[in-house]
Design an enzyme around this catalytic site. Sequence first.
Site, PDB file in Angstrom:
ATOM      1  N   CYS A 238       0.844  -1.189   0.000  1.00 14.59           N
ATOM      2  CA  CYS A 238       0.000   0.000   0.000  1.00 14.59           C
ATOM      3  C   CYS A 238       0.886   1.247   0.000  1.00 14.59           C
ATOM      4  CB  CYS A 238      -0.958  -0.057   1.194  1.00 14.59           C
ATOM      5  SG  CYS A 238      -2.184   1.289   1.247  1.00 14.59           S
ATOM      6  N   LEU A 239       0.689   2.177   0.933  1.00 13.26           N
ATOM      7  CA  LEU A 239       1.514   3.376   0.996  1.00 13.26           C
ATOM      8  C   LEU A 239       2.979   3.026   1.224  1.00 13.26           C
ATOM      9  CD1 LEU A 239      -0.603   5.879   3.116  1.00 13.26           C
ATOM     10  CD2 LEU A 239      -0.367   5.748   0.652  1.00 13.26           C
TER      11      LEU A 239
END
Length: 421
Positions: free
Chosen positions: A189-190
């Site tokens: 993800c991030l």
Amino acid sequence: MRGVTKQHENVVSFMTRQFLDMMCPSNFIATNPEVLERTTREGGMNLLRGYQNFIEDWERTYHNKPPVGADNFMPGRDVAVSPGQVVYKNRLIELIQYAPTTARVHPEPILIVPAWIMKYYILDLLPQNSMVKYFTDAGYTVFMISWKNPGPEDRDLGRDDYRSLGVMSALEAVTAITEQEQVHAVGYCLGGTLLAMAAAAMVRDDDDRFATVTLLAAQTDFKYAGELLLFVNESQLALLEDVMWEQGFLDTSQMSGAFQMLRSADLVWSRILRNYLLVERRPVNDLMAWNADTTRMPYRMHSEYLRHLFLDNDLSDGRCVVDGKTISLADIQVPIFAVGTTRDHVAPWRSVYHIHALTSSDVAFVLTGGGHNAGIVADPTRLDRSYQILEQKHGAPHINAETWQNLAPAENGSWWLAWRT
């Protein structure tokens, strides 16, 4: 409609869907035959029990308690039980090392960078679906970053801090501990977006310690970020920045609303129907319990992330600055393994797929079923899993996502199997 921008059309479409989801006949007692039948059969006792469920849920939310059933999945007791030890820590992270369980050990370790808006143990839930256990059982030494849950004192921690105190400090510790010159880096993800930024900066600085880069449901071009873009504009950011300025961080309750609205039919209205009208509570599983174990976002990091990545798309457009100098994803040449999931409302798979057009790497792309979390936590013991995979060599003619989907062969099982090989 002529003269209406695509952004405004998307906003109208989104809000119309929210209204239709809310007004769906199944949400109301009088227009849901199943609820009517149960209410008649039980003399309304289902509604009484549903009201009790509502009061219990409200009380738990008000007092920041986990949902009913989450107590069955306590970290260190039921989940996050892979044997490991903290081998390094600084102001922002703790680095956990997991030793391989095999006699033969791969020389190059794995460094996992999860997102800082999630607890690290999503990749170490129950033993049967723990990615950490899967790789230690395959002979790898695994390192995992656990991010600090920021408070008001961390308001000024920014993107460069997360890169330097997070990815780079962890990489220094991993290479020192293992005495290996190269590491397989994994970003979720991030964490994957940050990892891509770090990898580009490392090439610029003649640092070749990444052997491969794996991006799990991680975006590098936010032009295709889906309906989350509806929540990101100048007025929304100004409001968020004002809220965060006062408290120093963005609380999880303020973030969760946007994610729930992306799937309101599943996450809001069907939940109300099950819990309060039909009174059929869905048992909490390990992933749901983890999802309730929330984290916060520091003021500066969240503002920089939304403004420079989502709003201005600096990373893919070559304007992203690291340590005072711009970076380019086109500099990355190490092999990339990227994973997208078909029902991802946070990082749509077509957005994840765009990594092909941004780097100078060979890219093996996987498309698997499930959402942003369930698609990544792909228990290899389950027989109902499947995925598509196709590798494209750097320099080969570019193909768009739809063409790739038609060409990529389908495989049965968990995509973890393809990743390990």
